[in-house]
Motif scaffolding. Structure first.
Motif, PDB file in Angstrom:
ATOM      1  N   ILE A 152      35.082  39.235  52.320  1.00 14.20           N
ATOM      2  CA  ILE A 152      33.766  39.377  51.680  1.00 14.20           C
ATOM      3  C   ILE A 152      33.435  38.092  50.918  1.00 14.20           C
ATOM      4  CG2 ILE A 152      33.888  41.878  51.477  1.00 14.20           C
ATOM      5  CD1 ILE A 152      34.496  41.427  48.425  1.00 14.20           C
ATOM      6  N   THR A 153      32.147  37.878  50.685  1.00 16.27           N
ATOM      7  CA  THR A 153      31.729  36.718  49.898  1.00 16.27           C
ATOM      8  C   THR A 153      31.420  37.174  48.469  1.00 16.27           C
ATOM      9  OG1 THR A 153      29.405  37.081  50.400  1.00 16.27           O
ATOM     10  CG2 THR A 153      30.651  35.664  51.927  1.00 16.27           C
ATOM     11  N   PRO A 154      31.431  36.234  47.505  1.00 11.25           N
ATOM     12  CA  PRO A 154      31.077  36.591  46.132  1.00 11.25           C
ATOM     13  C   PRO A 154      29.684  37.220  46.064  1.00 11.25           C
ATOM     14  CG  PRO A 154      32.013  34.393  46.206  1.00 11.25           C
ATOM     15  CD  PRO A 154      31.861  34.833  47.620  1.00 11.25           C
ATOM     16  N   ASP A 155      28.770  36.724  46.897  1.00  9.60           N
ATOM     17  CA  ASP A 155      27.413  37.239  46.912  1.00  9.60           C
ATOM     18  C   ASP A 155      27.389  38.723  47.338  1.00  9.60           C
ATOM     19  OD1 ASP A 155      24.690  36.712  46.592  1.00  9.60           O
ATOM     20  OD2 ASP A 155      24.448  36.731  48.794  1.00  9.60           O
ATOM     21  N   GLN A 156      28.153  39.032  48.361  1.00  8.08           N
ATOM     22  CA  GLN A 156      28.225  40.437  48.817  1.00  8.08           C
ATOM     23  C   GLN A 156      28.794  41.328  47.713  1.00  8.08           C
ATOM     24  OE1 GLN A 156      30.605  39.764  52.492  1.00  8.08           O
ATOM     25  NE2 GLN A 156      29.125  41.123  53.465  1.00  8.08           N
ATOM     26  N   LEU A 157      29.809  40.805  47.031  1.00  4.99           N
ATOM     27  CA  LEU A 157      30.425  41.592  45.950  1.00  4.99           C
ATOM     28  C   LEU A 157      29.409  41.845  44.843  1.00  4.99           C
ATOM     29  CD1 LEU A 157      32.857  42.905  44.563  1.00  4.99           C
ATOM     30  CD2 LEU A 157      33.483  40.648  43.669  1.00  4.99           C
ATOM     31  N   GLU A 158      28.686  40.807  44.495  1.00  7.83           N
ATOM     32  CA  GLU A 158      27.690  40.916  43.420  1.00  7.83           C
ATOM     33  C   GLU A 158      26.657  42.002  43.753  1.00  7.83           C
ATOM     34  OE1 GLU A 158      26.721  37.295  41.657  1.00  7.83           O
ATOM     35  OE2 GLU A 158      25.770  38.420  40.027  1.00  7.83           O
ATOM     36  N   VAL A 180      44.330  37.237  54.681  1.00  2.73           N
ATOM     37  CA  VAL A 180      44.870  37.053  53.329  1.00  2.73           C
ATOM     38  C   VAL A 180      43.905  36.161  52.555  1.00  2.73           C
ATOM     39  CG1 VAL A 180      46.862  36.348  51.949  1.00  2.73           C
ATOM     40  CG2 VAL A 180      47.209  37.118  54.299  1.00  2.73           C
ATOM     41  N   TYR A 181      43.392  36.641  51.460  1.00  3.08           N
ATOM     42  CA  TYR A 181      42.516  35.809  50.629  1.00  3.08           C
ATOM     43  C   TYR A 181      43.352  34.715  49.971  1.00  3.08           C
ATOM     44  CZ  TYR A 181      38.651  39.188  50.829  1.00  3.08           C
ATOM     45  OH  TYR A 181      37.630  40.009  51.242  1.00  3.08           O
ATOM     46  N   THR A 182      42.810  33.515  49.956  1.00  6.18           N
ATOM     47  CA  THR A 182      43.507  32.410  49.301  1.00  6.18           C
ATOM     48  C   THR A 182      43.244  32.491  47.793  1.00  6.18           C
ATOM     49  OG1 THR A 182      41.581  30.981  49.414  1.00  6.18           O
ATOM     50  CG2 THR A 182      43.101  30.914  51.291  1.00  6.18           C
ATOM     51  N   HIS A 183      43.968  31.688  47.051  1.00  5.35           N
ATOM     52  CA  HIS A 183      43.761  31.640  45.600  1.00  5.35           C
ATOM     53  C   HIS A 183      42.311  31.288  45.277  1.00  5.35           C
ATOM     54  CE1 HIS A 183      43.574  29.780  41.636  1.00  5.35           C
ATOM     55  NE2 HIS A 183      44.549  30.617  41.310  1.00  5.35           N
ATOM     56  N   LEU A 186      39.895  34.126  45.973  1.00  7.16           N
ATOM     57  CA  LEU A 186      39.993  35.163  44.934  1.00  7.16           C
ATOM     58  C   LEU A 186      39.329  34.693  43.644  1.00  7.16           C
ATOM     59  CD1 LEU A 186      43.631  36.565  45.341  1.00  7.16           C
ATOM     60  CD2 LEU A 186      41.500  37.651  46.021  1.00  7.16           C
ATOM     61  N   ALA A 187      39.523  33.414  43.318  1.00  7.14           N
ATOM     62  CA  ALA A 187      38.939  32.881  42.073  1.00  7.14           C
ATOM     63  C   ALA A 187      37.422  33.036  42.085  1.00  7.14           C
ATOM     64  CB  ALA A 187      39.337  31.415  41.905  1.00  7.14           C
ATOM     65  N   GLU A 188      36.818  32.850  43.253  1.00  8.47           N
ATOM     66  CA  GLU A 188      35.352  33.008  43.358  1.00  8.47           C
ATOM     67  C   GLU A 188      34.953  34.467  43.140  1.00  8.47           C
ATOM     68  OE1 GLU A 188      32.960  30.606  43.712  1.00  8.47           O
ATOM     69  OE2 GLU A 188      34.699  29.344  43.291  1.00  8.47           O
ATOM     70  N   LEU A 189      35.755  35.381  43.676  1.00  8.74           N
ATOM     71  CA  LEU A 189      35.456  36.815  43.476  1.00  8.74           C
ATOM     72  C   LEU A 189      35.655  37.192  42.006  1.00  8.74           C
ATOM     73  CD1 LEU A 189      37.132  38.480  46.619  1.00  8.74           C
ATOM     74  CD2 LEU A 189      34.745  37.825  46.314  1.00  8.74           C
ATOM     75  N   VAL A 190      36.671  36.598  41.395  1.00  5.65           N
ATOM     76  CA  VAL A 190      36.956  36.911  39.983  1.00  5.65           C
ATOM     77  C   VAL A 190      35.765  36.556  39.103  1.00  5.65           C
ATOM     78  CG1 VAL A 190      38.395  36.233  38.006  1.00  5.65           C
ATOM     79  CG2 VAL A 190      39.462  36.825  40.194  1.00  5.65           C
ATOM     80  N   LYS A 191      35.086  35.447  39.427  1.00  6.22           N
ATOM     81  CA  LYS A 191      33.900  35.050  38.637  1.00  6.22           C
ATOM     82  C   LYS A 191      32.847  36.158  38.660  1.00  6.22           C
ATOM     83  CE  LYS A 191      34.216  30.113  39.433  1.00  6.22           C
ATOM     84  NZ  LYS A 191      33.739  29.108  40.389  1.00  6.22           N
ATOM     85  N   PRO A 216      48.296  35.512  46.578  1.00  5.53           N
ATOM     86  CA  PRO A 216      47.936  35.524  45.157  1.00  5.53           C
ATOM     87  C   PRO A 216      47.764  36.962  44.666  1.00  5.53           C
ATOM     88  CG  PRO A 216      46.450  34.158  46.470  1.00  5.53           C
ATOM     89  CD  PRO A 216      47.256  34.955  47.424  1.00  5.53           C
ATOM     90  N   SER A 217      48.161  37.192  43.420  1.00  7.22           N
ATOM     91  CA  SER A 217      47.970  38.509  42.806  1.00  7.22           C
ATOM     92  C   SER A 217      46.703  38.453  41.970  1.00  7.22           C
ATOM     93  CB  SER A 217      49.134  38.797  41.860  1.00  7.22           C
ATOM     94  OG  SER A 217      49.939  39.805  42.339  1.00  7.22           O
ATOM     95  N   LEU A 218      45.869  39.473  42.078  1.00  3.97           N
ATOM     96  CA  LEU A 218      44.626  39.425  41.293  1.00  3.97           C
ATOM     97  C   LEU A 218      44.903  39.462  39.798  1.00  3.97           C
ATOM     98  CD1 LEU A 218      41.742  41.388  42.994  1.00  3.97           C
ATOM     99  CD2 LEU A 218      41.723  39.076  42.087  1.00  3.97           C
ATOM    100  N   ALA A 219      45.998  40.122  39.424  1.00  3.31           N
ATOM    101  CA  ALA A 219      46.318  40.215  37.991  1.00  3.31           C
ATOM    102  C   ALA A 219      46.748  38.872  37.396  1.00  3.31           C
ATOM    103  CB  ALA A 219      47.390  41.272  37.773  1.00  3.31           C
ATOM    104  N   ASN A 220      46.897  37.852  38.256  1.00  2.00           N
ATOM    105  CA  ASN A 220      47.185  36.503  37.735  1.00  2.00           C
ATOM    106  C   ASN A 220      45.971  35.904  37.013  1.00  2.00           C
ATOM    107  OD1 ASN A 220      49.117  35.958  40.625  1.00  2.00           O
ATOM    108  ND2 ASN A 220      49.930  36.020  38.567  1.00  2.00           N
ATOM    109  N   PHE A 221      44.789  36.449  37.281  1.00  2.00           N
ATOM    110  CA  PHE A 221      43.586  35.882  36.666  1.00  2.00           C
ATOM    111  C   PHE A 221      43.366  36.517  35.289  1.00  2.00           C
ATOM    112  CE2 PHE A 221      43.239  35.173  41.164  1.00  2.00           C
ATOM    113  CZ  PHE A 221      42.721  33.898  41.257  1.00  2.00           C
ATOM    114  N   ALA A 222      43.561  35.698  34.259  1.00  2.00           N
ATOM    115  CA  ALA A 222      43.600  36.216  32.879  1.00  2.00           C
ATOM    116  C   ALA A 222      42.325  36.966  32.492  1.00  2.00           C
ATOM    117  CB  ALA A 222      43.851  35.073  31.914  1.00  2.00           C
ATOM    118  N   SER A 223      41.180  36.508  33.004  1.00  2.00           N
ATOM    119  CA  SER A 223      39.916  37.099  32.545  1.00  2.00           C
ATOM    120  C   SER A 223      39.733  38.555  32.974  1.00  2.00           C
ATOM    121  CB  SER A 223      38.741  36.265  33.060  1.00  2.00           C
ATOM    122  OG  SER A 223      38.745  36.264  34.467  1.00  2.00           O
TER     123      SER A 223
END
Ligand code: PMP
Ligand code: GLU
Length: 396
Positions: A152-158, A180-183, A186-191, A216-223
């Motif tokens: 999925i893209t960040p836009d689709q998620l939004e 497999v999503y790369t780091h 995932l960082a773009e989705l996290v935003k 990458p684990s999603l829980a690695n993203f502190a925010s």
């Protein structure tokens, strides 16, 4: 008054399990079936894990365990999260259950209220959508295709997020696409997640079957860490499907709710399997790595063989043990008066004509695709590819 509840009647049957059952029945009738339907490693359990289980029996690990799991297992999982994922979970954030399937159901029962929206990127694993509906949640599906590697893209998620979103649920590596999503992805989705308030469930059960570095684990993203629920288990990486051990690392309130639910419905998971899982997590890394290498070899072999079928659209999955080709070029074609109107018809035709069991992609939210598990010997994969090629060539 007799009768099955609406709840049970409305629950769809697990298609992966149904296809495996049909394949098993045909085998029992003496048919030479090759089953590429069920997602389970075909390896034996590592010897040290078997020995740990035998010792656990001799040591009389035969009583109820604490509901969230033996403390020594919680500690082994805590150490695994630290070692493999750089995640720090307290022991009361970890709950062991009867397979990751059970972990997932606990999580959904603990978080989803009627009418809450549950976002599922498609392809999703079959049981996610049924679990969400069982909890009276409303599934919100984000569609993808082979052209975007099923991501999925960040836009689709939004666009999918709303004030009613309670939970986002995906597997990474993905069953059934193997993506497999790369780091960075995932960082773009996290935003985007940062703008929401929902829980994010990251099902990482295929973590060790990853061909391009670490998952990458999603829980690695502190925010977003304090609302990520990490799901994992022993089934795939350790080839321990029948031992039924899954676990979560979760916010304390979620872990507590999962343990409460489990305390009423199942109690702690199997004691012997829990003891064996401690050894697996601490000492079986070499076995896990050898199995991963075999999967990689099989992926390349099966991809090479299936690439000979020009009408199949294939991508190159970087994890799990599935290929998920787009088969829509065959829709509308016929053989001996029988027309293929969709993926279900195609899987049925392949099963009857070539005796190869597959799983139709509509069960995963992708009606143009078929899931083929390559957790099978090289010999069987070569034979399966040959048979599928011959059968598909009959469709005109
Ligand atoms: N999540 C995914 C993505 C799966 O493919 C599976 C199938 N094994 C599970 C969870 C459940 O695994 P288990 O219950 O065997 O631990
Ligand atoms: N998860 C595996 C699969 O997707 C096993 C079957 C199941 O648990 O549904 O085929």
């Amino acid at each position: 008054m007799l009768g099955i509840s609406d709840r049970a009647n409305n629950l769809g049957e697990s298609v992966t399990i149904k296809m495996a059952r049909i394949a098993g029945e045909l085998k029992e009738q003496g048919k030479d079936i090759i089953s590429l339907s069920l997602g389970e490693p075909d390896f034996n359990v590592p010897e040290i894990v078997k020995n740990a289980a035998k010792k656990a029996i001799d040591d009389n690990h035969s009583h109820y365990t604490p509901v969230p799991g033996y403390k020594d297992l919680l500690k082994a999982i805590q150490a695994k999260f630290k070692r493999d994922n750089d995640l720090n979970y307290d022991l009361d954030q970890i709950v062991v259950s009867t397979g990751a399937k059970h972990s997932l159901m606990n999580v959904l029962l603990s978080t989803v209220n009627p009418g809450d929206e549950v976002i599922l990127p498609a392809p999703y694993w079959v049981s996610y959508i049924e679990m969400a509906k069982f909890c009276e949640g409303t599934p919100v599906v984000i569609n993808t295709s082979i052209e975007t590697d099923f991501k999925i893209t960040p836009d689709q998620l939004e666009k999918a997020l709303s004030s009613k979103t309670k939970l986002f649920l995906f597997s990474n590596p993905c069953n059934p696409s193997g993506s497999v999503y790369t780091h960075d992805e995932l960082a773009e989705l996290v935003k985007v997640f940062e703008k929401s308030e929902c829980y994010i469930v990251s099902d990482e059960i295929y973590e060790y079957i990853n061909f391009e570095g670490k998952t990458p684990s999603l829980a690695n993203f502190a925010s977003i860490r304090d609302r990520v629920i990490t799901v994992n288990g022993m089934s795939k990486g350790y080839s321990m499907t029948g031992w039924r051990i899954g676990y979560i690392g979760a916010p304390k309130a979620v872990a507590k709710a999962c343990a409460k639910i489990q305390g009423q419905f199942t109690s702690g998971a199997n004691a012997v399997a829990q003891m064996a899982s401690i050894t697996a997590l601490n000492d079986a890394a070499d076995d896990v790595e050898s199995m991963r290498k075999v999967f990689l070899k099989r992926r390349d072999l099966f991809l090479e063989k299936l690439s000979e079928i020009k009408e199949l659209k294939l991508n190159k999955p970087t994890g799990a043990f599935y290929l998920f080709p787009d088969v829509s070029n065959y829709f509308g074609k016929s053989y001996e008066g029988r027309t293929i109107n969709g993926v279900g018809d195609l899987c049925e035709f392949i099963l009857e004509d070539s005796l190869v069991a597959t799983t139709p992609g509509d069960a995963f939210g992708c009606p143009n695709n078929v899931r083929l598990s390559y957790a099978n010997s090289e010999e069987q994969l070569i034979e399966a590819a040959k048979r599928i090629k011959e059968s598909l060539a009959k469709l005109k």
